[in-house]
Design an enzyme around this catalytic site. Sequence first.
Site, PDB file in Angstrom:
ATOM      1  N   CYS A   2      12.609 -55.791 -44.241  1.00  8.82           N
ATOM      2  CA  CYS A   2      12.413 -57.168 -43.764  1.00  8.82           C
ATOM      3  C   CYS A   2      10.988 -57.592 -44.118  1.00  8.82           C
ATOM      4  O   CYS A   2      10.383 -57.009 -45.023  1.00  8.82           O
ATOM      5  CB  CYS A   2      12.702 -57.277 -42.267  1.00  8.82           C
ATOM      6  SG  CYS A   2      11.643 -56.250 -41.216  1.00  8.82           S
ATOM      7  N   ASN A  33       8.534 -55.347 -40.947  1.00 11.07           N
ATOM      8  CA  ASN A  33       8.972 -53.975 -40.605  1.00 11.07           C
ATOM      9  C   ASN A  33       8.703 -53.649 -39.135  1.00 11.07           C
ATOM     10  O   ASN A  33       8.397 -52.510 -38.790  1.00 11.07           O
ATOM     11  CB  ASN A  33       8.312 -52.928 -41.526  1.00 11.07           C
ATOM     12  CG  ASN A  33       8.921 -51.526 -41.428  1.00 11.07           C
ATOM     13  OD1 ASN A  33       8.227 -50.535 -41.650  1.00 11.07           O
ATOM     14  ND2 ASN A  33      10.181 -51.405 -41.092  1.00 11.07           N
ATOM     15  N   CYS A  89      10.663 -55.840 -36.571  1.00 12.41           N
ATOM     16  CA  CYS A  89      11.815 -56.376 -35.812  1.00 12.41           C
ATOM     17  C   CYS A  89      13.147 -56.005 -36.457  1.00 12.41           C
ATOM     18  O   CYS A  89      13.880 -55.147 -35.963  1.00 12.41           O
ATOM     19  CB  CYS A  89      11.721 -57.896 -35.678  1.00 12.41           C
ATOM     20  SG  CYS A  89      10.245 -58.484 -34.802  1.00 12.41           S
ATOM     21  N   ARG A  90      13.482 -56.649 -37.559  1.00  9.94           N
ATOM     22  CA  ARG A  90      14.845 -56.500 -38.102  1.00  9.94           C
ATOM     23  C   ARG A  90      15.085 -55.180 -38.792  1.00  9.94           C
ATOM     24  O   ARG A  90      16.100 -54.527 -38.536  1.00  9.94           O
ATOM     25  CB  ARG A  90      15.130 -57.663 -39.073  1.00  9.94           C
ATOM     26  CG  ARG A  90      15.238 -58.999 -38.376  1.00  9.94           C
ATOM     27  CD  ARG A  90      15.191 -60.141 -39.366  1.00  9.94           C
ATOM     28  NE  ARG A  90      13.871 -60.241 -39.987  1.00  9.94           N
ATOM     29  CZ  ARG A  90      13.552 -61.042 -40.975  1.00  9.94           C
ATOM     30  NH1 ARG A  90      14.487 -61.826 -41.493  1.00  9.94           N
ATOM     31  NH2 ARG A  90      12.336 -61.076 -41.455  1.00  9.94           N
ATOM     32  N   SER A  91      14.193 -54.770 -39.697  1.00  8.56           N
ATOM     33  CA  SER A  91      14.506 -53.526 -40.439  1.00  8.56           C
ATOM     34  C   SER A  91      14.432 -52.281 -39.554  1.00  8.56           C
ATOM     35  O   SER A  91      15.276 -51.388 -39.739  1.00  8.56           O
ATOM     36  CB  SER A  91      13.663 -53.391 -41.714  1.00  8.56           C
ATOM     37  OG  SER A  91      12.292 -53.360 -41.447  1.00  8.56           O
ATOM     38  N   ASP A 147      15.154 -64.270 -38.843  1.00  7.91           N
ATOM     39  CA  ASP A 147      13.879 -63.742 -38.328  1.00  7.91           C
ATOM     40  C   ASP A 147      13.730 -64.111 -36.847  1.00  7.91           C
ATOM     41  O   ASP A 147      13.680 -65.298 -36.513  1.00  7.91           O
ATOM     42  CB  ASP A 147      12.755 -64.374 -39.158  1.00  7.91           C
ATOM     43  CG  ASP A 147      11.385 -63.853 -38.776  1.00  7.91           C
ATOM     44  OD1 ASP A 147      11.262 -63.187 -37.735  1.00  7.91           O
ATOM     45  OD2 ASP A 147      10.434 -64.136 -39.527  1.00  7.91           O
TER      46      ASP A 147
HETATM   47  P1  4NP Z   1      10.504 -58.761 -39.105  1.00  4.67           P
HETATM   48  O1  4NP Z   1       9.891 -59.902 -38.163  1.00  4.67           O
HETATM   49  O2  4NP Z   1      10.304 -59.220 -40.530  1.00  4.67           O
HETATM   50  O3  4NP Z   1      11.934 -58.735 -38.710  1.00  4.67           O
HETATM   51  O4  4NP Z   1       9.763 -57.481 -38.770  1.00  4.67           O
HETATM   52  C1  4NP Z   1       8.623 -60.447 -38.318  1.00  4.67           C
HETATM   53  C2  4NP Z   1       7.520 -59.767 -37.866  1.00  4.67           C
HETATM   54  C3  4NP Z   1       6.278 -60.339 -37.979  1.00  4.67           C
HETATM   55  C4  4NP Z   1       6.148 -61.589 -38.552  1.00  4.67           C
HETATM   56  C5  4NP Z   1       7.264 -62.281 -39.001  1.00  4.67           C
HETATM   57  C6  4NP Z   1       8.501 -61.698 -38.894  1.00  4.67           C
HETATM   58  N1  4NP Z   1       4.886 -62.196 -38.648  1.00  4.67           N
HETATM   59  O5  4NP Z   1       4.795 -63.356 -39.103  1.00  4.67           O
HETATM   60  O6  4NP Z   1       3.864 -61.579 -38.269  1.00  4.67           O
END
Ligand code: 4NP
Length: 160
Positions: free
Chosen positions: A11, A14, A16-18, A129
């Site tokens: 993602c 790294n 939340c989703r992955s 997201d």
């Molecule tokens: P992820 O979520 O890609 O699912 O881990 C996010 C984590 C952090 C951010 C965006 C999405 N950020 O903008 O910091």
Amino acid sequence: MPAPVRICFVCLGNICRSPTAEGVFRHLVAKAGLESAYQIDSAGTAAHHTGEPPDRRAAATARARGFRLEGAARRFEPEDFARFDHVVAMDLQNRSDLISRAPDQAARDKVTMLRDWDPQSADGSEVPDPYYGGDAGFERVFDICVAGCTALLEATRPAS
Ligand code: 4NP
């Protein structure tokens, strides 16, 4: 014993989703008794959260369902294409970032999106997201990951 299937979920951050997809896939693999048949990891296209554990909200959502999220965030590096058979993106932006960093066609061919494995999802569906939203977004991500990972396991499990 065939070589393990090597899968990296990717993602943006790294956190939340992955890590959710990784934790769900690990859980399903363990339940199926297939630990030795898989190598499983996750990474992010960005490095902002390097070294951080999974997001507290993602971890709480998983915990409430009896799953555990682990690992420290890291960036997906070009060398990772050689280390994995499947590089599984969460959304279209992740996929295009990965494809633009892929060293060759063989690497590009390894990139898929999680929901494309799920026959119930329309082509091109994303894992949205959840970072700037509320708890419902994390619940939705979890449910999508269960459906996608279940299908991915069925599609990649070694013939028994
Ligand atoms: P992820 O979520 O890609 O699912 O881990 C996010 C984590 C952090 C951010 C965006 C999405 N950020 O903008 O910091």
